[in-house]
Design an enzyme around this catalytic site. Sequence first.
Site, short mmCIF file in Angstrom:
data_model
loop_
_atom_site.label_atom_id
_atom_site.label_comp_id
_atom_site.label_asym_id
_atom_site.label_seq_id
_atom_site.Cartn_x
_atom_site.Cartn_y
_atom_site.Cartn_z
N PHE A 72 0.85 -1.20 0.00
CA PHE A 72 0.00 0.00 0.00
C PHE A 72 0.88 1.24 0.00
O PHE A 72 1.81 1.33 0.79
CB PHE A 72 -0.91 0.01 1.24
CG PHE A 72 -1.97 -1.05 1.18
CD1 PHE A 72 -1.65 -2.38 1.38
CD2 PHE A 72 -3.29 -0.72 0.90
CE1 PHE A 72 -2.62 -3.38 1.30
CE2 PHE A 72 -4.26 -1.70 0.81
CZ PHE A 72 -3.93 -3.03 1.01
N ALA A 73 0.56 2.17 -0.89
CA ALA A 73 1.32 3.43 -0.94
C ALA A 73 0.33 4.57 -1.18
O ALA A 73 0.03 4.91 -2.31
CB ALA A 73 2.38 3.37 -2.04
N LYS B 212 1.82 10.43 0.95
CA LYS B 212 3.26 10.64 0.71
C LYS B 212 4.06 9.33 0.71
O LYS B 212 5.25 9.32 0.41
CB LYS B 212 3.81 11.60 1.76
CG LYS B 212 3.17 12.99 1.64
CD LYS B 212 3.95 14.04 2.38
CE LYS B 212 3.38 15.42 2.12
NZ LYS B 212 2.97 16.10 3.36
N TYR B 213 3.41 8.24 1.04
CA TYR B 213 4.12 6.95 1.07
C TYR B 213 4.46 6.44 -0.32
O TYR B 213 5.20 5.45 -0.45
CB TYR B 213 3.31 5.90 1.85
CG TYR B 213 3.47 6.00 3.35
CD1 TYR B 213 3.10 7.16 4.01
CD2 TYR B 213 3.98 4.95 4.10
CE1 TYR B 213 3.23 7.27 5.39
CE2 TYR B 213 4.12 5.04 5.48
CZ TYR B 213 3.75 6.20 6.13
OH TYR B 213 3.89 6.30 7.48
N ASP C 81 7.28 1.21 3.44
CA ASP C 81 8.38 2.06 3.92
C ASP C 81 9.53 1.16 4.35
O ASP C 81 10.00 1.19 5.50
CB ASP C 81 7.92 2.97 5.08
CG ASP C 81 7.29 2.20 6.23
OD1 ASP C 81 6.64 1.16 5.97
OD2 ASP C 81 7.48 2.61 7.39
N GLY D 157 11.74 -5.33 17.55
CA GLY D 157 11.85 -4.54 18.78
C GLY D 157 11.55 -5.32 20.05
O GLY D 157 11.81 -4.83 21.14
N TYR D 158 10.98 -6.53 19.91
CA TYR D 158 10.48 -7.20 21.13
C TYR D 158 10.87 -8.66 21.24
O TYR D 158 10.25 -9.42 21.96
CB TYR D 158 8.94 -7.09 21.17
CG TYR D 158 8.46 -5.66 21.11
CD1 TYR D 158 8.43 -4.87 22.27
CD2 TYR D 158 8.08 -5.09 19.90
CE1 TYR D 158 8.01 -3.56 22.21
CE2 TYR D 158 7.66 -3.77 19.84
CZ TYR D 158 7.63 -3.01 21.00
OH TYR D 158 7.23 -1.71 20.93
N GLU E 234 -1.96 -4.34 13.53
CA GLU E 234 -0.90 -5.17 14.12
C GLU E 234 -1.39 -5.85 15.40
O GLU E 234 -1.08 -7.01 15.67
CB GLU E 234 0.34 -4.30 14.42
CG GLU E 234 1.52 -5.07 14.95
CD GLU E 234 2.76 -4.21 15.06
OE1 GLU E 234 3.60 -4.24 14.13
OE2 GLU E 234 2.89 -3.48 16.07
#
Length: 377
Positions: free
Chosen positions: A144-145, A148-149, A236, A258-259, A326
């Site tokens: 998906f874009a 501004k992505y 991204d 991160g986890y 998420e």
Amino acid sequence: MKVNFYLFLALTGFSLTGHSVLRVTKDTKPNSKMMQYLQNVNTFLLVVAGVSLTGLIFLGYTSTSVGYKDKRFCLNLTKEHQENSKLQLPQGLSYKQPSVVGPDGKVIAMTPWLSPIVWEETFDPFLIDTIYKQQNITIATTVFALGKYTQFLKDFLESAEQNYFIGFRVHYYVFTDQPEQVPEVKLGEERQLTVLKVPSSNRWQEITLRRMEKLEKLIESRLVSEADYVFSLDVDTKFYGRWGSESLGRLVGVIHPGYYQTPREQFPYERRPESQAFIPHAEGDYYYGGAVIGGLVKDVHEAAKTCREQLDIDAAKSIEAAWQEESHLNKYFLYNKPSKVLSPEYLWQDFKPHTNEVKIIRFSQVIKNYAAVRPNP
Ligand code: UDP
Ligand code: MN
């Protein structure tokens, strides 16, 4: 099978007949006239057995009803097997949180429900690609874009063409509100890209929330007939290393970078019981990244549909889960275990320093200025 069965029947019949005749011969000590009579009987029975055998073989070859039964039996078996291959779990079960890195610092390559966790050196890239190439598969990839992505598309696509399923049939489906902003990227052989226009939104939460619904509908309208596997990926991002057939499985999730060494009670799951994404503190395996979901078209459809339904229930109650889709994906994966788990090699973050356990970074979130790219804070 059928023919063997008839052959067995006929031969059993034949040998039994022969046996009884012999017994009569032995027990009655017959004269020569009697012998001749019995020999004639024997010959007669032999002919009858031969004719029956031929007939039965002929029947075995031509009888469709028997063949049909066999086929139906096989189909039922396959269906049952597929149902059982879902790795579902009741809510509220108490068990130890699985580790991703062992106390010796070595990575763990298997979940406690025995799905592989894919790390460098757990597979042979050449071997596994050769196996999957035999299957002549198509891998759909949705991205998906919006807003501004669209600026991330060029690096995403160019780096994918260098690293992602090289040598396989890949079909990108780019969802965007500005088709004219989709860059021209030279695609490899047997790779194609389809642009799908979607309405703009001035809330990034809305954009990420709608991804599940769009994925669900795309699978229904196209992917069921156009692909075997599907991956839905954040845009991204960039590929830095090989991402190939080792990532294929019935249902695939990625461990969030991160986890992976965080106690489960500190995972950023949705903790309000009012939300459909709620997970109690005592539960949880891994914290999965929402930037990657994949697997067989049918299984990803089930996951996307369920998440979309849960998101709708929340929306009707004006609840937005902590990390939008998420959070819902994490809930789904907790009770519908992935059949393959990708290590954080398959989802890193560019700003994160390298660690010992992650030997190679294959796919990573690029650094972005949230204020500059998102339509709202
Ligand atoms: N997205 C988009 N436009 C936006 C916001 C998000 O296209 O304005 C899409 C894009 O594919 C992005 C994904 O939604 O990769 C997830 O959003 P984001 O990357 O901002 O979330 P994060 O990875 O930072 O949690
Ligand atoms: Mn992202």
